[in-house]
Design a protein around this motif. Structure first.
Motif, PDB file in Angstrom:
ATOM      1  N   PHE A 298      -6.857   5.320  -4.938  1.00 53.04           N
ATOM      2  CA  PHE A 298      -5.484   5.843  -5.048  1.00 53.04           C
ATOM      3  C   PHE A 298      -4.559   4.920  -5.859  1.00 53.04           C
ATOM      4  O   PHE A 298      -3.355   5.137  -5.880  1.00 53.04           O
ATOM      5  CB  PHE A 298      -4.876   6.019  -3.647  1.00 53.04           C
ATOM      6  N   GLY A 299      -5.151   3.900  -6.502  1.00 56.02           N
ATOM      7  CA  GLY A 299      -4.332   2.879  -7.176  1.00 56.02           C
ATOM      8  C   GLY A 299      -3.482   3.408  -8.312  1.00 56.02           C
ATOM      9  O   GLY A 299      -2.476   2.788  -8.671  1.00 56.02           O
ATOM     10  N   ASP A 300      -3.866   4.553  -8.899  1.00 59.03           N
ATOM     11  CA  ASP A 300      -3.082   5.061 -10.039  1.00 59.03           C
ATOM     12  C   ASP A 300      -2.141   6.190  -9.620  1.00 59.03           C
ATOM     13  O   ASP A 300      -1.690   6.970 -10.455  1.00 59.03           O
ATOM     14  CB  ASP A 300      -4.038   5.536 -11.145  1.00 59.03           C
ATOM     15  N   CYS A 301      -1.844   6.277  -8.325  1.00 55.88           N
ATOM     16  CA  CYS A 301      -1.023   7.405  -7.829  1.00 55.88           C
ATOM     17  C   CYS A 301       0.439   7.039  -7.602  1.00 55.88           C
ATOM     18  O   CYS A 301       1.216   7.850  -7.100  1.00 55.88           O
ATOM     19  CB  CYS A 301      -1.610   7.958  -6.527  1.00 55.88           C
ATOM     20  N   GLY A 302       0.806   5.821  -7.919  1.00 55.65           N
ATOM     21  CA  GLY A 302       2.212   5.418  -7.777  1.00 55.65           C
ATOM     22  C   GLY A 302       2.698   5.398  -6.337  1.00 55.65           C
ATOM     23  O   GLY A 302       3.842   5.771  -6.042  1.00 55.65           O
ATOM     24  N   VAL A 303       1.837   4.956  -5.427  1.00 54.04           N
ATOM     25  CA  VAL A 303       2.176   4.953  -3.993  1.00 54.04           C
ATOM     26  C   VAL A 303       3.358   4.012  -3.714  1.00 54.04           C
ATOM     27  O   VAL A 303       3.345   2.861  -4.119  1.00 54.04           O
ATOM     28  CB  VAL A 303       0.943   4.506  -3.156  1.00 54.04           C
ATOM     29  N   THR A 304       4.370   4.546  -3.016  1.00 56.84           N
ATOM     30  CA  THR A 304       5.522   3.699  -2.645  1.00 56.84           C
ATOM     31  C   THR A 304       5.565   3.396  -1.148  1.00 56.84           C
ATOM     32  O   THR A 304       6.249   2.481  -0.709  1.00 56.84           O
ATOM     33  CB  THR A 304       6.863   4.366  -3.029  1.00 56.84           C
ATOM     34  N   LYS A 305       4.862   4.211  -0.329  1.00 59.03           N
ATOM     35  CA  LYS A 305       4.824   3.987   1.127  1.00 59.03           C
ATOM     36  C   LYS A 305       3.460   4.394   1.660  1.00 59.03           C
ATOM     37  O   LYS A 305       2.882   5.398   1.204  1.00 59.03           O
ATOM     38  CB  LYS A 305       5.865   4.864   1.853  1.00 59.03           C
ATOM     39  N   ILE A 306       2.984   3.634   2.624  1.00 59.78           N
ATOM     40  CA  ILE A 306       1.812   4.055   3.379  1.00 59.78           C
ATOM     41  C   ILE A 306       2.291   4.503   4.746  1.00 59.78           C
ATOM     42  O   ILE A 306       3.100   3.821   5.382  1.00 59.78           O
ATOM     43  CB  ILE A 306       0.775   2.914   3.472  1.00 59.78           C
ATOM     44  N   LEU A 307       1.809   5.668   5.176  1.00 56.25           N
ATOM     45  CA  LEU A 307       2.194   6.208   6.474  1.00 56.25           C
ATOM     46  C   LEU A 307       0.956   6.301   7.359  1.00 56.25           C
ATOM     47  O   LEU A 307      -0.092   6.796   6.930  1.00 56.25           O
ATOM     48  CB  LEU A 307       2.801   7.610   6.282  1.00 56.25           C
ATOM     49  N   THR A 308       1.077   5.807   8.594  1.00 55.86           N
ATOM     50  CA  THR A 308      -0.014   5.925   9.540  1.00 55.86           C
ATOM     51  C   THR A 308       0.561   6.295  10.899  1.00 55.86           C
ATOM     52  O   THR A 308       1.733   6.637  11.020  1.00 55.86           O
ATOM     53  CB  THR A 308      -0.848   4.616   9.591  1.00 55.86           C
TER      54      THR A 308
ATOM     55  N   PHE B 291      -2.650  -4.521  -0.734  1.00 58.61           N
ATOM     56  CA  PHE B 291      -3.200  -4.205  -2.060  1.00 58.61           C
ATOM     57  C   PHE B 291      -2.265  -3.284  -2.846  1.00 58.61           C
ATOM     58  O   PHE B 291      -2.166  -3.389  -4.060  1.00 58.61           O
ATOM     59  CB  PHE B 291      -4.583  -3.557  -1.926  1.00 58.61           C
ATOM     60  N   PHE B 292      -1.589  -2.385  -2.135  1.00 52.14           N
ATOM     61  CA  PHE B 292      -0.685  -1.445  -2.819  1.00 52.14           C
ATOM     62  C   PHE B 292       0.704  -2.062  -3.035  1.00 52.14           C
ATOM     63  O   PHE B 292       1.521  -1.496  -3.740  1.00 52.14           O
ATOM     64  CB  PHE B 292      -0.553  -0.153  -2.006  1.00 52.14           C
ATOM     65  N   ASP B 293       0.937  -3.195  -2.360  1.00 50.64           N
ATOM     66  CA  ASP B 293       2.224  -3.889  -2.470  1.00 50.64           C
ATOM     67  C   ASP B 293       3.380  -2.951  -2.105  1.00 50.64           C
ATOM     68  O   ASP B 293       4.327  -2.773  -2.866  1.00 50.64           O
ATOM     69  CB  ASP B 293       2.390  -4.448  -3.893  1.00 50.64           C
ATOM     70  N   CYS B 294       3.247  -2.322  -0.933  1.00 49.99           N
ATOM     71  CA  CYS B 294       4.278  -1.392  -0.483  1.00 49.99           C
ATOM     72  C   CYS B 294       4.431  -1.500   1.038  1.00 49.99           C
ATOM     73  O   CYS B 294       3.553  -2.057   1.701  1.00 49.99           O
ATOM     74  CB  CYS B 294       3.918   0.040  -0.892  1.00 49.99           C
ATOM     75  N   PRO B 295       5.515  -0.980   1.595  1.00 50.01           N
ATOM     76  CA  PRO B 295       5.678  -1.035   3.059  1.00 50.01           C
ATOM     77  C   PRO B 295       4.768  -0.033   3.782  1.00 50.01           C
ATOM     78  O   PRO B 295       4.316   0.945   3.188  1.00 50.01           O
ATOM     79  CB  PRO B 295       7.149  -0.630   3.278  1.00 50.01           C
ATOM     80  N   VAL B 296       4.565  -0.302   5.057  1.00 58.86           N
ATOM     81  CA  VAL B 296       3.846   0.621   5.948  1.00 58.86           C
ATOM     82  C   VAL B 296       4.839   1.194   6.952  1.00 58.86           C
ATOM     83  O   VAL B 296       5.629   0.447   7.530  1.00 58.86           O
ATOM     84  CB  VAL B 296       2.745  -0.111   6.744  1.00 58.86           C
ATOM     85  N   ILE B 297       4.792   2.492   7.154  1.00 60.22           N
ATOM     86  CA  ILE B 297       5.547   3.107   8.252  1.00 60.22           C
ATOM     87  C   ILE B 297       4.523   3.630   9.246  1.00 60.22           C
ATOM     88  O   ILE B 297       3.548   4.275   8.827  1.00 60.22           O
ATOM     89  CB  ILE B 297       6.361   4.323   7.771  1.00 60.22           C
ATOM     90  N   PHE B 298       4.699   3.352  10.515  1.00 59.42           N
ATOM     91  CA  PHE B 298       3.805   4.024  11.470  1.00 59.42           C
ATOM     92  C   PHE B 298       4.603   5.020  12.281  1.00 59.42           C
ATOM     93  O   PHE B 298       5.692   4.725  12.772  1.00 59.42           O
ATOM     94  CB  PHE B 298       3.033   3.031  12.359  1.00 59.42           C
ATOM     95  N   ALA B 299       4.092   6.241  12.362  1.00 56.37           N
ATOM     96  CA  ALA B 299       4.713   7.258  13.193  1.00 56.37           C
ATOM     97  C   ALA B 299       4.555   6.838  14.642  1.00 56.37           C
ATOM     98  O   ALA B 299       3.471   6.425  15.062  1.00 56.37           O
ATOM     99  CB  ALA B 299       4.049   8.607  12.941  1.00 56.37           C
ATOM    100  N   LYS B 300       5.668   6.927  15.383  1.00 58.12           N
ATOM    101  CA  LYS B 300       5.631   6.526  16.790  1.00 58.12           C
ATOM    102  C   LYS B 300       5.335   7.733  17.657  1.00 58.12           C
ATOM    103  O   LYS B 300       5.838   8.827  17.385  1.00 58.12           O
ATOM    104  CB  LYS B 300       6.976   5.936  17.196  1.00 58.12           C
ATOM    105  N   LYS B 301       4.561   7.495  18.675  1.00 56.36           N
ATOM    106  CA  LYS B 301       4.322   8.538  19.665  1.00 56.36           C
ATOM    107  C   LYS B 301       5.525   8.535  20.603  1.00 56.36           C
ATOM    108  O   LYS B 301       5.760   7.554  21.303  1.00 56.36           O
ATOM    109  CB  LYS B 301       3.019   8.268  20.412  1.00 56.36           C
TER     110      LYS B 301
END
Ligand code: 5GP
Length: 191
Positions: free
Chosen positions: A46-56, A71-81
């Motif tokens: 996914f390195g050429d997809c311009g990822v700005t956020k990772i969501l988990t 590796f993507f040099d971007c923030p992670v957001i985790f959805a809270k239960k």
């Protein structure tokens, strides 16, 4: 990803009901070196997809997502239960049915952290029936952000989630795809 497949063969434990326990390297004790190699593989995909956020989603996706984010040099957001009945207004929300616990719960992400200009890569540990992914996809859609795809560690391809989500037009890349699994015969991977 051969390395992950070999690790599942060596250390995964098959339980009744189609559950694979990977507590010794993924879900409880975490092999961060393995996570690093998984992060590199997600970047290759996914390195050429311009990822700005990772969501988990909490909790077991967080470790994998955080190492990938290096590796993507971007923030992670985790959805809270969400545990409270009242969901405050400043959140995106959706429902997820837990494969392992059988309960339906709300997941939330603060509107502060997901924006229309974001290009989001979803990362999770398992793909089974696809409920967790569907819930996460809805959060991205509600934010008006762009979904670049989903990176999954272990897809149980004998369950309907993969076909369901790919059928929605979402790019799903799984590092290990399990074709079949039983206590007697062990794990077989897709080619
Ligand atoms: P789905 O929503 O696709 O049915 O299930 C995905 C979620 O359920 C994942 O976030 C994961 O936490 C959990 N899950 C599903 N199947 C398994 C499994 O076989 N083993 C483990 N450890 N977790 C699973």
């Amino acid at each position: 990803m051969k390395q992950l497949e070999e690790r599942i063969r060596a250390d995964g434990k098959i339980r009744e009901g189609g559950v694979l326990k990977v507590d010794s390297f993924l879900n409880h004790q975490m092999d961060v070196k393995l996570f690093q190699d998984m992060g590199k593989e997600f970047l290759r995909l996914f390195g050429d997809c311009g990822v700005t956020k990772i969501l988990t989603i909490e909790a077991s996706g967080i470790g994998i997502a955080c190492v990938a984010a290096l590796f993507f040099d971007c923030p992670v957001i985790f959805a809270k239960k969400n545990k409270t009945k009242n969901i405050a207004g400043d959140v995106y929300t959706s429902k997820v049915e837990s494969f392992t616990h059988g309960k339906v719960y709300d997941i939330i992400v603060s509107k502060e952290f997901l924006h229309p200009e974001d290009r989001v890569l979803i990362i999770d540990d398992f793909l089974a029936n696809g409920s967790a992914l569907q819930g996460l996809i809805k959060l991205v859609q509600d934010a008006g952000a762009t979904l670049v795809g989903a990176g999954i560690a272990v897809e149980k391809a004998f369950q309907p989630g993969g076909d369901l989500i790919r059928g929605m037009g979402v790019r799903v890349e799984s590092l290990a795809r399990i074709k079949s699994m039983s206590v007697e015969d062990g794990v077989t991977f897709c080619d």
